[in-house]
Design an enzyme around this catalytic site. Sequence first.
Site, PDB file in Angstrom:
ATOM      1  N   PRO A 167      -4.039  -1.057  -6.138  1.00 50.91           N
ATOM      2  CA  PRO A 167      -4.968  -1.702  -5.198  1.00 50.91           C
ATOM      3  C   PRO A 167      -5.802  -0.663  -4.442  1.00 50.91           C
ATOM      4  O   PRO A 167      -5.371   0.475  -4.234  1.00 50.91           O
ATOM      5  CB  PRO A 167      -4.040  -2.455  -4.235  1.00 50.91           C
ATOM      6  CG  PRO A 167      -2.767  -2.630  -5.000  1.00 50.91           C
ATOM      7  CD  PRO A 167      -2.640  -1.410  -5.860  1.00 50.91           C
ATOM      8  N   CYS A 168      -6.986  -1.080  -4.049  1.00 51.19           N
ATOM      9  CA  CYS A 168      -7.891  -0.206  -3.307  1.00 51.19           C
ATOM     10  C   CYS A 168      -7.454  -0.157  -1.841  1.00 51.19           C
ATOM     11  O   CYS A 168      -7.528  -1.154  -1.134  1.00 51.19           O
ATOM     12  CB  CYS A 168      -9.316  -0.752  -3.423  1.00 51.19           C
ATOM     13  SG  CYS A 168     -10.585   0.291  -2.716  1.00 51.19           S
TER      14      CYS A 168
END
Length: 453
Positions: A167-168
């Site tokens: 995930p960012c």
Amino acid sequence: FDSQSVFIYSCNHNQCLGVVDMIPDYYSIAQVADILSVSKETLRRWDNNGTLVPQRHPDNNYRVYHRSQIEHFEQAQILFNSKWDEEINITPKRKYKFVELFAGAGGLAIGMEKAGFKSVLLNEFDKHACNTLRKNRPKWNVIEGDISNVDFTEYKNQIDILSGGFPCQAFSYAGKKLGFEDTRGTLFFEFARAVKETNPKVIVAENVRGLLEHENGKTLQTIKGVIDELGYELVEPRVLKAVFYQVPQKRERLLLIGIRKDIADYVQFKWPSPYKRIMTMRDALKAGDLYPTDVPSSEGQKYPKRKAEILSKVPQGGYWRDLPDKLQREYMQKSYFLGGGKTGMARRLSWDEPSLTLTCAPAQKQTERCHPEETRPLTVREYARIQTFPDDWSFSGPLTAQYKQIGNAVPVNLAYAVGRSLVALLNDIEKIHKLSKPVKKEVKKNEQLALAM
């Protein structure tokens, strides 16, 4: 169409006009928008100012573009001169092994499997996604749980590729350049730790396009720096549009490919070529090139009665602005007075265009994905087909969990295309030996010679 024949449909009425043994000369406005990666609004503007003006099709008088009008665009040249037919035949010289992190419902894993990879470990936190993986591939080594608790050291120098869509997340900068240890506490750190513990030949990280601009680009710069610190040369990151890789969906993924530095000078990664045409909702849900049968029936969410009544007034390919003003105000409420196009609201998909990007739920007000003809959300199997999952790939958990797994997945055919490029890279790595001359260094020498001449 394929390399032998082309089915040409009328732009408005989806009627088959014939089969010809050539690449078509004419493209609809929707097709050109997808090929050139511009909006239809941009094409209308180009039409008005004379930049690119559609012409009338000689057979049916529809407004279309002739191939000669768009072939000077780089995006069109790549499509028209695609090497897809060559690349589809790429096979591994041996069974390459890979480890996947944040595996989800298996979109990337299926694509890699189709390309010839053998999965040795898949890690995923979500229990429903893990059950999906085990249900469909009982022999896969699925490790359920927090990645921070997984020890990867037993795979040191045993795998060819490590992949993962972390995930960012933002990093805590405090005004300094960050290294590997400074990213501790993020899921990227766990990805980097897995790389450090396994030492694969190649690493693959996929993410949302937004990572390019996240924290004004600082997040990506940190990731690049850590990948370099770990001993990998990063291929320049690229955003791949799934619609060019036999996926009937406008979805973008950012791909980062890293090659271990002791190998990197001897090989060169080549991005996959696009498929010869844009797949549409018709390809996804009806028998044709993508699937041999119409989409199987399955369960799906339902609209409340009043919402269904309003959406029944939206034409195919239309959205809230195509409703009468009174219904626009009722449906949009306060949003009616706000700026922006809000093109995802009250949106009905079109048979002749790819789906918009699927989200984790098919009936969210901001990102509506209504069936092209019937006034209902897309079903689970329709969702899965748009993501190019096989029809026999079943999903575990309640309905909402199934939609979420599919919406979060990497489209299988996009993963398959990237997988073939990775197989080609690993095949080249298999060929190299200590006396091999570095490919990139030779390229530089040739450039210097050309300059001297």
